[in-house]
Scaffold this active site. Structure first.
Site, PDB file in Angstrom:
ATOM      1  N   SER A  19       0.856  -1.173  -0.009  1.00 35.32           N
ATOM      2  CA  SER A  19       0.064   0.035   0.051  1.00 35.32           C
ATOM      3  C   SER A  19       0.913   1.139  -0.003  1.00 35.32           C
ATOM      4  O   SER A  19       1.796   1.258   0.951  1.00 35.32           O
ATOM      5  CB  SER A  19      -0.808   0.095   1.116  1.00 35.32           C
ATOM      6  OG  SER A  19      -1.654   1.152   1.289  1.00 35.32           O
ATOM      7  N   VAL A  23       7.258   2.128   4.384  1.00 37.95           N
ATOM      8  CA  VAL A  23       7.887   1.426   3.641  1.00 37.95           C
ATOM      9  C   VAL A  23       7.761   1.757   2.287  1.00 37.95           C
ATOM     10  O   VAL A  23       8.603   1.651   1.517  1.00 37.95           O
ATOM     11  CB  VAL A  23       8.251   0.018   4.338  1.00 37.95           C
ATOM     12  CG1 VAL A  23       9.036  -0.954   3.319  1.00 37.95           C
ATOM     13  CG2 VAL A  23       8.751  -0.108   5.572  1.00 37.95           C
ATOM     14  N   CYS A  24       6.288   1.527   2.043  1.00 32.80           N
ATOM     15  CA  CYS A  24       6.086   1.709   0.775  1.00 32.80           C
ATOM     16  C   CYS A  24       6.384   3.048  -0.059  1.00 32.80           C
ATOM     17  O   CYS A  24       6.772   3.093  -1.264  1.00 32.80           O
ATOM     18  CB  CYS A  24       4.565   1.071   0.466  1.00 32.80           C
ATOM     19  SG  CYS A  24       4.114  -0.452   0.994  1.00 32.80           S
ATOM     20  N   ASP A  25       6.213   3.930   0.659  1.00 29.80           N
ATOM     21  CA  ASP A  25       6.399   5.493   0.203  1.00 29.80           C
ATOM     22  C   ASP A  25       7.989   5.383   0.027  1.00 29.80           C
ATOM     23  O   ASP A  25       8.279   5.981  -1.074  1.00 29.80           O
ATOM     24  CB  ASP A  25       5.893   6.174   1.443  1.00 29.80           C
ATOM     25  CG  ASP A  25       6.352   7.751   1.105  1.00 29.80           C
ATOM     26  OD1 ASP A  25       5.436   8.510   0.608  1.00 29.80           O
ATOM     27  OD2 ASP A  25       7.439   8.274   1.347  1.00 29.80           O
ATOM     28  N   THR A  32       8.963   3.302  -3.116  1.00 30.29           N
ATOM     29  CA  THR A  32       8.470   4.192  -4.484  1.00 30.29           C
ATOM     30  C   THR A  32       9.521   5.045  -4.996  1.00 30.29           C
ATOM     31  O   THR A  32       9.930   5.381  -5.894  1.00 30.29           O
ATOM     32  CB  THR A  32       7.294   4.704  -4.337  1.00 30.29           C
ATOM     33  OG1 THR A  32       6.435   3.423  -3.769  1.00 30.29           O
ATOM     34  CG2 THR A  32       6.535   5.141  -5.322  1.00 30.29           C
TER      35      THR A  32
END
EC number: 1.11.1.24
Length: 164
Positions: free
Chosen positions: A54, A59-61, A64
């Site tokens: 998500s 972590v995803c931010d 990306t």
């Protein structure tokens, strides 16, 4: 069937496994304007596919941002795929301060996740992973992160991407 952990809980991944050396299967996802996008839309380009659970997690931010900052100058395309709604991805892109970010949503039917063996059915999320494809869609690098809240091996993925 591959098994990972997510927040230290065991999770089995469903779908068809894709390995290095395979020709990557096609998929259908949605862009931020709800247009259908397929792997064929990026024909004849090398691709770094960054898969995240998500966009709204730290972590995803970071994943990306890192891949887009490090690889966007290369002659190819960086695709970030999650099951977030396209509206959430569009909001993130607008607030990220990054140019040329391509986020794609697999929310509709999990076409990408099922074709690449990345669906965490219990959570209806995709497993954190990275795929690098050459211009002919041959998989030259694959990592499925064993603990879904950890980072991928950025350096190994970027090296594979740059060496195409």
């Amino acid at each position: 069937m591959t098994q990972i952990t997510f927040k230290n809980n065991p999770i089995k991944l469903s779908g068809s496994e894709v390995n290095e050396g395979d020709i990557a299967p096609n998929f259908t996802v949605l862009d931020n304007s709800l247009n259908q996008i397929t792997l064929d839309d990026y024909k004849n380009k090398k691709k770094l596919i960054s898969v995240i659970p998500s966009i709204d997690t730290g972590v995803c931010d970071s994943q990306t941002r890192k891949f887009n900052e490090e690889a966007s100058a290369e002659d190819g395309v960086v695709l970030t795929i999650s099951v977030d709604l396209p509206f959430a991805q569009k909001r993130w892109c607008a607030s990220s301060g990054l140019d040329n970010v391509i986020t794609l949503s697999d929310h509709k039917d999990l076409s990408f996740g099922r074709n690449y063996g990345l669906v965490m059915d219990e959570l209806r999320l995709l497993a954190r992973s990275v795929f690098v494809l050459n211009e002919n869609n041959k998989v030259v690098y694959k990592e499925i992160v064993s603990e879904g809240t950890n980072y991928p091996d950025f350096e190994a993925a970027l090296k594979a991407y740059r060496n195409i």
